[in-house]
Structures are given as C-alpha cells and as structure tokens.
Design a protein around this motif. Sequence first.
Motif, PDB file in Angstrom:
ATOM      1  N   SER A   1      46.995  23.500  43.492  1.00 31.22           N
ATOM      2  CA  SER A   1      46.689  24.006  42.150  1.00 31.22           C
ATOM      3  C   SER A   1      45.196  24.211  41.945  1.00 31.22           C
ATOM      4  CB  SER A   1      47.224  23.042  41.091  1.00 31.22           C
ATOM      5  OG  SER A   1      46.526  21.801  41.139  1.00 31.22           O
ATOM      6  N   LEU A   2      44.370  23.540  42.758  1.00 30.62           N
ATOM      7  CA  LEU A   2      42.924  23.689  42.625  1.00 30.62           C
ATOM      8  C   LEU A   2      42.470  25.104  42.967  1.00 30.62           C
ATOM      9  CD1 LEU A   2      41.703  20.321  44.211  1.00 30.62           C
ATOM     10  CD2 LEU A   2      42.107  20.843  41.796  1.00 30.62           C
TER      11      LEU A   2
ATOM     12  N   GLN B   1      36.087  23.862  36.902  1.00 35.91           N
ATOM     13  CA  GLN B   1      37.363  23.380  36.367  1.00 35.91           C
ATOM     14  C   GLN B   1      38.029  22.411  37.351  1.00 35.91           C
ATOM     15  OE1 GLN B   1      39.253  27.179  35.816  1.00 35.91           O
ATOM     16  NE2 GLN B   1      38.805  27.245  33.611  1.00 35.91           N
ATOM     17  N   ALA B   2      37.986  22.756  38.628  1.00 39.00           N
ATOM     18  CA  ALA B   2      38.592  21.892  39.643  1.00 39.00           C
ATOM     19  C   ALA B   2      37.855  20.562  39.735  1.00 39.00           C
ATOM     20  CB  ALA B   2      38.573  22.603  40.994  1.00 39.00           C
TER      21      ALA B   2
ATOM     22  N   ASN C   1      38.478  13.532  36.433  1.00 39.72           N
ATOM     23  CA  ASN C   1      39.309  12.845  35.442  1.00 39.72           C
ATOM     24  C   ASN C   1      40.420  12.045  36.110  1.00 39.72           C
ATOM     25  OD1 ASN C   1      37.835  13.780  33.261  1.00 39.72           O
ATOM     26  ND2 ASN C   1      39.110  15.580  32.949  1.00 39.72           N
ATOM     27  N   ALA C   2      41.009  12.602  37.164  1.00 37.51           N
ATOM     28  CA  ALA C   2      42.070  11.889  37.877  1.00 37.51           C
ATOM     29  C   ALA C   2      41.508  10.689  38.626  1.00 37.51           C
ATOM     30  CB  ALA C   2      42.777  12.836  38.843  1.00 37.51           C
TER      31      ALA C   2
ATOM     32  N   LEU D   1      41.925  27.405  40.028  1.00 34.05           N
ATOM     33  CA  LEU D   1      40.885  27.043  39.069  1.00 34.05           C
ATOM     34  C   LEU D   1      39.518  27.487  39.574  1.00 34.05           C
ATOM     35  CD1 LEU D   1      41.992  23.350  38.378  1.00 34.05           C
ATOM     36  CD2 LEU D   1      42.574  25.366  37.015  1.00 34.05           C
TER      37      LEU D   1
ATOM     38  N   ILE E   1      47.590  14.674  41.400  1.00 34.12           N
ATOM     39  CA  ILE E   1      46.919  15.946  41.660  1.00 34.12           C
ATOM     40  C   ILE E   1      47.668  16.741  42.719  1.00 34.12           C
ATOM     41  CG2 ILE E   1      45.391  14.967  43.416  1.00 34.12           C
ATOM     42  CD1 ILE E   1      43.232  16.852  42.405  1.00 34.12           C
TER      43      ILE E   1
ATOM     44  N   LYS F   1      36.160  19.032  37.360  1.00 35.36           N
ATOM     45  CA  LYS F   1      36.482  18.227  36.181  1.00 35.36           C
ATOM     46  C   LYS F   1      37.875  17.627  36.300  1.00 35.36           C
ATOM     47  CE  LYS F   1      36.615  18.413  31.127  1.00 35.36           C
ATOM     48  NZ  LYS F   1      36.427  19.285  29.931  1.00 35.36           N
ATOM     49  N   THR F   2      38.829  18.408  36.803  1.00 30.12           N
ATOM     50  CA  THR F   2      40.205  17.932  36.970  1.00 30.12           C
ATOM     51  C   THR F   2      40.257  16.735  37.913  1.00 30.12           C
ATOM     52  OG1 THR F   2      41.126  20.142  36.583  1.00 30.12           O
ATOM     53  CG2 THR F   2      42.517  18.566  37.766  1.00 30.12           C
TER      54      THR F   2
END
Length: 407
Positions: A144-145, A152-153, A159-160, A148, A140, A155-156
């Motif tokens: 980049s968060l 969205q952030a 998942n990681a 989003l 991660i 969920k990203t």
Amino acid sequence: MNSKIVKIFLALLCLNLVLSAKSINNTEAVRVAKAIGSVMTNESSSKEISLHRVNNKLSTYIKDGGFYYSSVFINWSEKRGNLLNVKGVMVHKDDLNRNIQTSFEALCEVYGDKIIVNNVDLKNNATPRPAFYIVPSSRINPESLSQLSFSQALKTVQNAAKKLEGDTPMDMQSKDYTFVAFMMNKLDERDIITPLVSDQPYYEIGQEGAVIKTTDNWRIAVAQSSFAYNNLQPKYFNLLWKKDNIIRASSSFSTFNLVKSVQLGLKRLGYDVGAEDGILNAKTKKALNRYIKDKKFDPSTQLTWSLLWFVNHGDGLDIYKTVQRTLLMHGKKIGTVDGRIGSRTISALKEYQRLVGMKADGKITPELVYFLLQTTKNVNVYQQIRTLFPKPVLMKNYQGKMWPNEA
C-alpha cells in the motif's frame, strides 16, 4: 577482508567522523546551519535569514518530513569580507529518536544581522541515507505504500511504529514484523538497493526483502521476519548497495534488547539484576519490582520503553510531586503539592485521563507520568525538564524562501 576486520574498520571510521565533527565558535556559521536544518523540516520561521539561488542538482534529496531539526556540528568555516563559507553535519530526529545525518556546505553573504545563503550543497555520501523503522506486520501493508507519496508513506509508518516502540510490553513469543527503510536521498536509477534480514550486521547473506517506489518515485526498502520484539532475539536489517557492479553492505540496523537496557540502567542505580544478559531472570524481576515500588509507580507497571526512560533519566524525580505539579499546570485542582496522593489528586487524575482518552483508573504508571511531562504547558517548568527529553524545542526563527530538495 573478514567480518571482524570490517567491524573494526567501521568502528574506527565512525570514531574518526565523531572526532572530526567539532563545534566551532562562529555564531554566523551556526545560524546558517540552523536555518538550513529548519528549512529542511518545514519549520515556521521569520525573515532573519533568506535562502535563494540554490543549486538545482540538490533535487536528489527529499525534505525530512516527519523529522525535526536537532543539532549541528560545524567542521569548518571561513569568512572573507562579506563572504562566509560553512561546512558541517546537521542532524534531524523524529519522535522515535531516529537520526538522519546530512553533510552540507553553504556559501553565504553577511551584511550585519542579515545573512543570505546563496548556495547549499548537501553532500551525497557514498552510501544511502536511510530512516529505519520496525512495524508489526499486522499494522502495515508494504504494497500500500506504493500508492502513497514519500511523505505520506513516512507518516504512515512512523505512526504505526510509535504504537510498537512507545509503550508496548516486551513480546514473550515470536510475531511477524516488517522492517522499513526510507531512502532520504534519491539514488541513481542504476544504483540497486537490496534489503536483507540476517543474524549478523553488515552481512551479505540473509532473507531478501523488496524495494518499493512511492508515487513520487522515491525508494522504500522493506523486509519481513518473525521474532520476539526486544527479547533476546536480535535481528539485523542490512541494506546492500550495488553501484558500478560493486556490492557492499552499506547500512545495518538491529532490534533493541529492552531487558538488557533496563538491566544496565538498574545496575547503575545500585540494584542487583544478576547477569546483564538480556534475560528477564529472577534477580532482574526482583530488582524491577523493587524499583517500581521505590519510584511509587502502580504495582501493575510493566516493562516498557517509558519505564526504561525513567530508569535512565528519572534520578531524583519525585513521581507523586511530579504528577501533582503537572496536573496543576493542566488546570486541575489538587490542593497543595505535598507528594501525598489523596482523593483530590486521584479525582483530578481520572478527570485528566478521561479528557485525553486514557482509561480513567487513576493509576500512576510510567506511561501516564511521561505523557503528563511531555504535554506540560508551563514554560518555566518546561525549561527545567526539557533536558530530560530527547526532543528539543523547535527552532522557529529562520526562513527559507526556496528549497530544492522536494520530491
């Protein structure tokens, strides 16, 4: 006030909150709480309950996307005629068993089976309401968060984190990790959040992190550190909250010692693990290998979260019969459920592994058995095993026509 007194105070405060949170036998109040909790996670619903004319100031909360409604404590309820007032605490969880607690008060009207919730007040407690994750830094990029939205952030990062906390074996050497905390309530711009990594909980000195804002202007706190995950290197991720020029350590999260948890679980089952010190010593290794053999898992089984789950929840569970039963439920032909793993069962197992994208080696590991149980489609059997899992059946019989806590 020294740190020991602070810890005692916090422990007593948490105990008081738990003791004061009691379920009241009021079906209507529970239905209201479930309706609100379901709407907060966007769960599908019917027209049994409607939510409308809700207070606009509640826009300081975001929907708990990525979480599911778990439970509720009704602290107080009162009904006068058609008017019903409900106070309590609802709990949402995600697949990693994270808890998000929200105090609420609801004013309702009751007409027989119909309940109308006119006003919902989500109590904005004195401290931020965070959802916390640990993610390998290689998976991660915190910057980049900021590109989003909040959902969205979230969920990203979830998942990681699943890839780490699901079934990753224990680290034997230090690696780089990123702590991520999502502020589930929108704070005042004057409120300052500072993330710190330290060796003590609720401590105001440490390695400082950063606060990121998403495209919809919600805050995420991040900090990085190096440690051997779940292996005798506890790190504390503390959130400092500054309001009205007063700074306090409002939240503290730590890494989790997988070895010590397994030691405690195996000792409860009667295995000699030696000292319960979180170190994978010779006695613990011997006890672990004996448990794996007794449970009939493949000898290559490693120390993972799935194995810990079976240590804590798999008492009396016949692994071979469980594999056979679940394969039958998935439509695989294995013959009779006799607890003997023969060629037909192995063939069906490999076929299933190929189907779900696993390595088709026919090995019966904790990860495979846990996955088979989680994906069981047979309703009757699922009802029997659901109590073994932290995630309940989603509630789908409530409706909200409006909800104010959108970003």
